[in-house]
Design a protein around this motif. Structure first.
Motif, PDB file in Angstrom:
ATOM      1  N   ASP A   1      -4.632  -0.803  -3.716  1.00 46.38           N
ATOM      2  CA  ASP A   1      -3.409  -1.440  -3.234  1.00 46.38           C
ATOM      3  C   ASP A   1      -2.709  -2.065  -4.433  1.00 46.38           C
ATOM      4  O   ASP A   1      -3.157  -1.882  -5.577  1.00 46.38           O
ATOM      5  CB  ASP A   1      -3.667  -2.448  -2.099  1.00 46.38           C
ATOM      6  CG  ASP A   1      -4.237  -3.768  -2.581  1.00 46.38           C
ATOM      7  OD1 ASP A   1      -4.564  -3.889  -3.784  1.00 46.38           O
ATOM      8  OD2 ASP A   1      -4.355  -4.704  -1.761  1.00 46.38           O
TER       9      ASP A   1
ATOM     10  N   HIS B   1      -9.442   4.424  -3.363  1.00 45.61           N
ATOM     11  CA  HIS B   1      -8.264   3.817  -2.740  1.00 45.61           C
ATOM     12  C   HIS B   1      -7.828   2.544  -3.469  1.00 45.61           C
ATOM     13  O   HIS B   1      -8.670   1.795  -3.963  1.00 45.61           O
ATOM     14  CB  HIS B   1      -8.557   3.502  -1.273  1.00 45.61           C
ATOM     15  CG  HIS B   1      -8.799   4.738  -0.456  1.00 45.61           C
ATOM     16  ND1 HIS B   1      -7.809   5.660  -0.210  1.00 45.61           N
ATOM     17  CD2 HIS B   1      -9.918   5.219   0.143  1.00 45.61           C
ATOM     18  CE1 HIS B   1      -8.310   6.649   0.519  1.00 45.61           C
ATOM     19  NE2 HIS B   1      -9.590   6.412   0.743  1.00 45.61           N
TER      20      HIS B   1
ATOM     21  N   LEU C   1      -4.637   5.185   2.589  1.00 49.59           N
ATOM     22  CA  LEU C   1      -4.154   4.592   1.338  1.00 49.59           C
ATOM     23  C   LEU C   1      -4.205   5.600   0.208  1.00 49.59           C
ATOM     24  O   LEU C   1      -5.107   6.432   0.146  1.00 49.59           O
ATOM     25  CB  LEU C   1      -5.017   3.399   0.917  1.00 49.59           C
ATOM     26  CG  LEU C   1      -5.158   2.221   1.853  1.00 49.59           C
ATOM     27  CD1 LEU C   1      -5.801   1.063   1.098  1.00 49.59           C
ATOM     28  CD2 LEU C   1      -3.828   1.804   2.412  1.00 49.59           C
TER      29      LEU C   1
ATOM     30  N   THR D   1       1.252   5.451   0.845  1.00 50.36           N
ATOM     31  CA  THR D   1       0.644   6.534   1.628  1.00 50.36           C
ATOM     32  C   THR D   1       1.186   7.898   1.231  1.00 50.36           C
ATOM     33  O   THR D   1       0.709   8.915   1.707  1.00 50.36           O
ATOM     34  CB  THR D   1       0.904   6.335   3.144  1.00 50.36           C
ATOM     35  OG1 THR D   1       2.312   6.137   3.322  1.00 50.36           O
ATOM     36  CG2 THR D   1       0.158   5.137   3.672  1.00 50.36           C
TER      37      THR D   1
ATOM     38  N   VAL E   1       0.862  -1.176   0.000  1.00 46.01           N
ATOM     39  CA  VAL E   1       0.000   0.000   0.000  1.00 46.01           C
ATOM     40  C   VAL E   1       0.897   1.224   0.000  1.00 46.01           C
ATOM     41  O   VAL E   1       2.058   1.175   0.407  1.00 46.01           O
ATOM     42  CB  VAL E   1      -0.960   0.044   1.218  1.00 46.01           C
ATOM     43  CG1 VAL E   1      -1.959  -1.096   1.149  1.00 46.01           C
ATOM     44  CG2 VAL E   1      -0.172   0.005   2.521  1.00 46.01           C
TER      45      VAL E   1
END
Lengths: 313, 474
Positions: free
Chosen positions: B427, B425, B410, B150, B148
């Motif tokens: 990943d 969001h 995220l 940030t 992930v």
């Protein structure tokens, strides 16, 4: 190749062939019902019997009506041989053998499945019936075309062809079995309108009306029809044609082996015993008994193919 | 409740398009939204026709569903990728070294870097593997590392998938679909290819064959069957590699080898890429009720006469309790600082951590140690009071069963929604192949995207979608 894969290929093509044959039987039944030449319900009973699903129909239904018969053959889940069930089973087998077939074949089967699911999601009205059946036949033909045009000619192809021709021979034999009495020379006056309708119904069920007339002329009768469906090797749905294909494909599969396989021996016996005489000899033997014997032998061959190729443990 | 502004991978935190997205954005600005909507439908049609579906568990009738596909790619620059790939490689090497160690001398325990009970009392530790060295010493032939993001340079490992990571077929099909839908994008952007994955996978598996194998190894993919949720992927990979797709009942142990039932008799297998869990692999050695496995396969394996990819017992490396020790594990086996940080994690088995977690439950994400797929987890900020109370009781009853992490903000990537580009969001799961002496990270991976506004759950079983993931060339 995995035994399981051979099994999946064999049944994938059997189910596709069965769906297509059932579509053709329904079209024939509908046509005869509409031209009002035959007694309605009796015709549907014989269509159900030709499709091999009459007994199961009777177990689930008290009366025989056109609507119920149509629904049973088109989309009943309880009927493992309904068009919808067959196409679902064909796709399920195709998923199982996904690695053995080309992407094009898989997509054609998946598209057939999506089309059938959509068309058969509810009862089909009389008005929509011709278009629905046409689309199903077109879709299954597309699969066949993709198989023909994109698959390597190897054992995968052989198993697909074995399934197709076993199912087709079985179907033709059953049509003959149900209608054999109208082909017997002794019964009712030859050339009566009832007979004409019945003969026509047989020929339509195997998509061969035009071809038959072209080859045998307008005056041809029951003997010629029997000859055409049983012995004529030009006719792609005749017993002789289908059995010839079974023989070829079993031979390809057995390439390199020193001895013929058990299934090959069985096909040879079927051919020698039942397909090397003329049609008069068949009538002497008894058409009904003849067809029954052929049907038994066909299922024996199917079982032998399973064993020879280790479909199951 | 206010949320801090998430980092958007296209827009950063301002309103200038970030470099990797520039060309794409120029293209997008010139496109008719109506045409793109038609393309989006076309893409779905393509997925349905190809049969790229997954089966949903827990439904009365096994239902096939499409994973929603979003046409806006997720774009990563060559520099960003280079850093990630190095970090991933380091982590995967450490995981393999760790697995070898804990099934042999357990030096890491002796060195006091990992408490013994983390292994001894771990359900994912497989005693059958003690003292067994897999052919070529490789434990995890195929790994998926969930990352992930940030911030611009901030990637964290959220999870390691060292058992049977799935999703690679979506990586490949997403790219295939984009190539068909928008060929012009691939002329304008130089995107590193992912299409070699199946060939790389086959080579990698073949290179891991048992030493006694001479010539071309026989490779097969073992699937639980057509009702498994990932069956499409199993068939897809077998097809792409040109190898047999087998089920347990196609196999048997004969003459000390594992062999598959072909139309011409039983044929031995050298390498089995198994997509069946450890528990179901061998009814003689593990779950006796398993109909999916092959009786006796573990004995053949221990005799070194077949390669299982991944090796049994690798689950201990992606266990969520072990996860919290990963920075130590990486350091212990590589002698280097970890290049990719973990997400800070509280182990609820430790009383102090548990007290903190119970106090801050509404800010944290709590996960089951052995869970996967987004099931059985709590997202504090999104939970109701009732959910929180229920979880508090679960935590107190079985603290060792849980870990907790801060709710990460995220990063987002835009999706193509009715109103145009809308941030959601995401990943990332890159895929890694390991063979003796070699670690290969495919440039790209599976980007999963939460389709609901504000949602942080990207799992397909919970309504997430996917995107094509581009790694640009230098």
């Amino acid at each position: 190749m995995l035994g399981k894969t051979a099994n999946g290929l064999f049944w994938m093509s059997r189910y596709l062939e069965r769906a297509e044959n059932t579509a053709r039987l329904i079209e024939t039944g509908q046509r005869i019902a509409l031209t009002r030449l035959g007694p309605d319900d009796a015709e549907w009973a014989s269509v159900l019997r030709s499709a091999g699903v009459l007994t199961a129909y009777q177990a689930h239904n008290d009366t025989l009506t056109r609507d119920a018969a149509l629904n049973w053959m088109l989309r009943a889940r309880e009927n493992g041989s309904s068009i919808l069930s067959c196409i679902e089973a064909a796709r399920q087998n195709a998923r199982l053998v996904r690695t053995a077939i080309t992407g094009e074949v898989w997509e054609a089967i998946n598209a057939t499945y999506m089309t059938a699911r959509e068309l058969l999601s509810r009862k089909v009205s009389e008005r929509d019936l011709p278009a629905v059946l046409r689309r199903i036949r077109q879709n299954t033909a597309l699969v066949r075309g993709m198989v023909h045009g994109t698959m390597l000619r190897n054992e995968i192809y052989d198993f697909l062809r074995l399934g197709t021709f076993l199912e087709r021979a079985d179907n033709t034999a059953r049509i003959l079995d149900v209608k054999y009495y109208v082909l017997l020379p002794s019964v009712s006056a030859v050339g009566s309108s009832i007979d004409n309708v019945q003969w026509e119904s047989i020929l339509r069920s195997v998509s061969a009306r035009g071809g038959f007339r072209m080859e045998y002329g307008a005056g041809a009768g029951p003997q010629e029809i029997a000859h055409f469906l049983i012995l004529d090797r030009r006719m792609p749905r005749s017993l002789a044609f289908c059995v010839g294909k079974l023989k070829d494909n079993l031979r390809y599969l057995n390439t390199g082996a020193r001895h013929p396989s058990e299934a090959q021996k069985r096909v040879d016996r079927l051919e020698r015993g039942f397909l090397s005489h003329d049609v008069a000899a068949i009538f002497d033997y008894g058409l009904h008994e003849y067809i029954q014997d052929v049907l038994d032998r066909l299922s024996g061959i199917a079982r032998q193919i399973e064993i020879d190729n280790r479909f199951y443990e | 409740m206010s949320e801090t502004q998430p980092f958007d991978e296209m827009w950063g935190t301002g309103d200038t398009v970030r470099a990797p997205y520039r060309r794409f954005h120029d293209w997008f600005a010139d496109e008719e939204p109506a045409r793109l909507r038609a393309k989006q439908r076309e893409a779905e049609e393509l997925f349905r026709l190809t049969g790229i579906t997954f089966n949903v568990y827990g439904k009365a009738e096994a239902e096939e569903r499409l994973i929603p596909f979003d046409i806006i790619p997720r774009i990563i620059s060559a520099t960003e990728w280079h850093r990630l790939a190095r970090g991933i490689e380091q982590r995967v090497r450490a995981i393999n070294a760790f697995l070898h160690d804990i099934y042999h001398k357990q030096e890491i325990v002796k060195a006091g870097r990992l408490p013994l009970e983390m292994i001894a009392r771990n359900e994912a530790f497989l005693p059958h593997m003690i003292g067994v060295t897999p052919p070529g010493g490789v434990y995890t032939h195929i790994v998926g590392i969930d990352l992930v993001r940030t911030g611009p340079g901030e990637f964290h490992v959220l999870e390691d998938n060292a058992r049977t990571p799935s999703g690679v077929s979506y990586m490949l099909e997403n790219r295939e679909t984009m190539l068909q839908m928008f060929p012009e994008l691939f002329s304008q952007n130089r995107v590193q290819p992912v299409q070699n994955y199946p060939v790389d996978l086959l080579r990698s598996l073949a290179a891991s064959a048992p030493p006694e194998c001479s010539g071309d190894p026989v490779v097969a993919v073992l699937t639980p069957g057509i009702y498994n949720s990932a069956y499409f992927e199993h068939a897809f990979l077998a097809d792409q590699m040109g190898v047999a797709l087998v089920e347990g009942h196609d196999l048997r142990v004969t003459d000390g080898r594992v062999a598959m039932r072909t139309t011409r008799g039983y044929r031995p297998i050298d390498v089995l890429y198994r997509r069946v869990d450890d528990d179901f692999l061998d009814p003689l050695n593990f779950n006796p009720d398993s109909a999916l496995g092959v009786p006796g396969i573990m004995d053949v394996y221990r005799a070194g006469r077949i390669t299982l990819a991944n090796a049994p017992g690798t689950g201990i490396a992606d266990d969520k309790a072990i996860y919290s020790y990963m920075p130590d594990i990486v350091e212990f086996y590589t002698g280097e600082r970890p290049l990719l940080p973990n997400v800070p994690t509280w182990r609820c088995s430790e009383p102090e951590a548990l007290a903190y977690v119970l106090d801050h439950l509404e800010e944290l994400v709590v996960k089951e140690v052995h869970g996967s797929g987004g099931y059985g987890m709590l997202i504090g900020p999104a939970a109701t009071r009732k959910d929180l109370d229920a979880f508090r009781r679960k935590l107190q009853a079985r603290p060792g069963n849980y870990i907790a992490q801060p709710t990460l903000c995220l990063s987002t990537v835009p999706i193509f929604a009715r109103a145009g580009l809308t941030p959601r969001h995401v990943d990332l799961r890159p895929f890694v192949l390991v063979s003796p002496g070699r670690v290969q990270v495919t440039p790209g991976g599976l980007t999963r995207v939460a389709l609901r506004k504000g949602s942080l759950v990207v799992n397909s079983s919970q309504g997430g979608g996917t995107k094509d993931t581009w790694v640009l060339e230098e």
